[in-house]
Design an enzyme around this catalytic site. Structure first.
Site, PDB file in Angstrom:
ATOM      1  N   SER A  83       0.472  -0.567 -11.572  1.00 26.99           N
ATOM      2  CA  SER A  83      -0.360  -0.261 -10.407  1.00 26.99           C
ATOM      3  C   SER A  83       0.204   0.886  -9.575  1.00 26.99           C
ATOM      4  O   SER A  83      -0.318   1.204  -8.516  1.00 26.99           O
ATOM      5  CB  SER A  83      -0.444  -1.502  -9.530  1.00 26.99           C
ATOM      6  OG  SER A  83       0.860  -1.982  -9.318  1.00 26.99           O
ATOM      7  N   ARG A 126     -12.346   8.174  -6.974  1.00 24.38           N
ATOM      8  CA  ARG A 126     -12.216   7.189  -5.885  1.00 24.38           C
ATOM      9  C   ARG A 126     -10.817   7.270  -5.265  1.00 24.38           C
ATOM     10  O   ARG A 126      -9.809   7.368  -5.939  1.00 24.38           O
ATOM     11  CB  ARG A 126     -12.456   5.790  -6.441  1.00 24.38           C
ATOM     12  CG  ARG A 126     -12.356   4.666  -5.404  1.00 24.38           C
ATOM     13  CD  ARG A 126     -10.977   4.024  -5.396  1.00 24.38           C
ATOM     14  NE  ARG A 126     -10.908   2.854  -4.528  1.00 24.38           N
ATOM     15  CZ  ARG A 126      -9.774   2.223  -4.229  1.00 24.38           C
ATOM     16  NH1 ARG A 126      -8.634   2.645  -4.721  1.00 24.38           N
ATOM     17  NH2 ARG A 126      -9.767   1.185  -3.442  1.00 24.38           N
ATOM     18  N   THR A 132      -1.797  -3.642   1.309  1.00 23.24           N
ATOM     19  CA  THR A 132      -2.078  -3.722  -0.122  1.00 23.24           C
ATOM     20  C   THR A 132      -3.385  -4.484  -0.301  1.00 23.24           C
ATOM     21  O   THR A 132      -3.800  -5.225   0.584  1.00 23.24           O
ATOM     22  CB  THR A 132      -0.915  -4.417  -0.856  1.00 23.24           C
ATOM     23  OG1 THR A 132      -1.208  -4.471  -2.250  1.00 23.24           O
ATOM     24  CG2 THR A 132      -0.659  -5.823  -0.353  1.00 23.24           C
ATOM     25  N   GLY A 133      -4.008  -4.269  -1.443  1.00 21.80           N
ATOM     26  CA  GLY A 133      -5.263  -4.970  -1.697  1.00 21.80           C
ATOM     27  C   GLY A 133      -6.435  -4.016  -1.801  1.00 21.80           C
ATOM     28  O   GLY A 133      -6.248  -2.829  -2.083  1.00 21.80           O
ATOM     29  N   THR A 159       0.446   4.380  -5.080  1.00 24.69           N
ATOM     30  CA  THR A 159      -0.363   3.511  -5.956  1.00 24.69           C
ATOM     31  C   THR A 159      -1.146   4.323  -6.976  1.00 24.69           C
ATOM     32  O   THR A 159      -1.415   5.512  -6.764  1.00 24.69           O
ATOM     33  CB  THR A 159      -1.374   2.708  -5.094  1.00 24.69           C
ATOM     34  OG1 THR A 159      -2.014   1.732  -5.899  1.00 24.69           O
ATOM     35  CG2 THR A 159      -2.418   3.589  -4.461  1.00 24.69           C
ATOM     36  N   THR A 187      -0.123  -2.089  -5.355  1.00 18.76           N
ATOM     37  CA  THR A 187       0.480  -0.988  -4.610  1.00 18.76           C
ATOM     38  C   THR A 187       1.846  -1.343  -4.043  1.00 18.76           C
ATOM     39  O   THR A 187       2.053  -2.471  -3.613  1.00 18.76           O
ATOM     40  CB  THR A 187      -0.454  -0.693  -3.402  1.00 18.76           C
ATOM     41  OG1 THR A 187      -1.680  -0.221  -3.917  1.00 18.76           O
ATOM     42  CG2 THR A 187       0.129   0.304  -2.446  1.00 18.76           C
TER      43      THR A 187
HETATM   44  C1  SD4 Z   1      -6.216   0.720  -3.295  1.00 20.74           C
HETATM   45  N1  SD4 Z   1      -4.836  -0.578  -1.827  1.00 20.74           N
HETATM   46  O1  SD4 Z   1      -6.260   1.730  -3.981  1.00 20.74           O
HETATM   47  C2  SD4 Z   1      -4.889   0.047  -3.121  1.00 20.74           C
HETATM   48  C3  SD4 Z   1      -4.669  -0.851  -4.276  1.00 20.74           C
HETATM   49  C4  SD4 Z   1      -3.756  -2.000  -4.032  1.00 20.74           C
HETATM   50  O2  SD4 Z   1      -3.114  -4.078  -4.455  1.00 20.74           O
HETATM   51  O3  SD4 Z   1      -3.052  -2.109  -3.094  1.00 20.74           O
HETATM   52  N2  SD4 Z   1      -3.797  -3.000  -4.811  1.00 20.74           N
HETATM   53  O4  SD4 Z   1      -7.212   0.221  -2.772  1.00 20.74           O
END
Ligand code: SD4
Length: 326
Positions: free
Chosen positions: A84, A214, A237-238, A204, A186
């Site tokens: 990731s 994107r 994160t997320g 990330t 991330t």
């Molecule tokens: C995103 N926040 O590109 C990042 C991905 C991530 O856990 O954190 N995943 O949206």
């Protein structure tokens, strides 16, 4: 006796408190005389542990938080087993690994790259954008050109493993960010150094199988990362779209400015997402991690399963579970 300096300070605090509609909550950690828990470094997910290790080398030797966070997040960026971040990151739906990263120091300097391809260490490119250009953010081909002209090498970041996963995904081509797949997230890192200065970094490959082009929250200053050296730092994160919608990390730092502890600030930001999108928030993950000027820290996330690593004088690089809304 109230000195002129104190008076100005009180007046400023009053305005800040009022502007947030809260009359009594301000108690900036900067004003507190308790011993400060420094140095300290925190980072998201289990891959934060080896990253913290690298950051701690810098911090324990008296180095700058900015150097620590850069050195720290470079570890998962170069690790092909972290799917990731950087090298080994899962690609977008077209099979291309596109990277987002940002960095911010104690003087409000910040730099960011987004939609960057074929460069192993986007965080170092983001730092150079901060230090060598009049800009904050470079994206895509322009960011790559800038990296190459500064000595970075063009590399293939799509590993055989990541390519295999992508081909498997192509069979259904269903875009659905899955909650909490271990090691698939991330890295956001925030640190307080021996001098009492804060910095942060976030890097990330974004959500796997995203649309080509994107960009998530991670390279957006205020969304995936924010540092205010008077107050604190936060990273996220997320699912980035939901973090951007509430300008998450800026919100967390502003909540700390109002007097909330790092954990409360993270919880209030998570609750905002949950209240705005009750149905959607049940299916996605968002987690915040925050650190204040005293070296106090906390985290909060939507779903169980988010964890973060802490390295300080008293905690020798341990992983903690974030409290969750659901
Ligand atoms: C995103 N926040 O590109 C990042 C991905 C991530 O856990 O954190 N995943 O949206």
């Amino acid at each position: 006796m109230t000195t002129r300096k104190d008076f100005i300070k009180m007046a400023t605090l009053g305005t800040t408190a009022l502007s947030f509609g809260k009359l009594n909550a301000f108690s900036s950690p900067v004003e507190n005389n308790d011993p400060v828990n420094k140095p300290i470094v925190l980072s998201t997910w289990a891959h934060g542990i080896p990253a913290n290790e690298a950051a701690w080398k810098v911090l324990s030797a008296g180095g700058r938080a900015l150097d620590a966070v850069e050195m720290g997040v470079k570890v998962p960026e170069a690790d092909p087993n972290v799917h990731s971040v950087g090298y080994g990151g899962l690609p977008d739906r077209d099979g291309r690994v596109t990277l987002d990263a940002c960095i911010m120091d104690e003087n409000d300097n910040c730099g960011s790259v987004a939609f960057l391809e074929n460069i192993m260490h986007p965080i170092s490119v983001a730092r150079l954008v901060m230090e060598k250009t009049p800009h904050i953010m470079l994206v895509g081909e322009g960011a790559q050109q800038f990296a190459l002209s500064n000595g970075f090498k063009k590399e293939n970041l799509l590993t055989a493993d990541a390519e295999k996963s992508w081909k498997e995904w192509l069979k259904t081509s269903e875009y659905k960010p899955i909650i909490n797949i271990e090691n698939h997230d991330t890295i956001g890192m925030i640190a307080l150094d021996k001098q009492g200065n804060l910095s942060g970094a976030c890097t990330t490959s974004g959500l796997s199988y995203k649309m080509h082009g994107r960009v998530g929250d991670s390279p957006i200053i205020g969304a995936g990362l924010y540092v205010d050296n008077e107050i604190g730092a936060a990273t996220a994160t997320g699912v980035g779209e939901e973090v951007i919608r509430i300008v998450g990390c800026h919100l967390v730092v502003e909540l700390m400015r109002q007097g909330h502890t790092p954990e409360e600030a993270c919880r209030l930001a998570v609750e905002r997402i949950a209240k705005k999108k009750p149905a959607k928030s049940k299916e996605i993950q968002v987690g915040f991690l925050a650190l204040n000027k005293k070296g106090e820290y906390g985290s909060y996330c939507l779903q169980k399963g988010f964890n973060y690593g802490v390295y300080s004088n008293s905690i020798s690089n341990k992983l903690f579970d974030g409290k969750s809304y659901y």
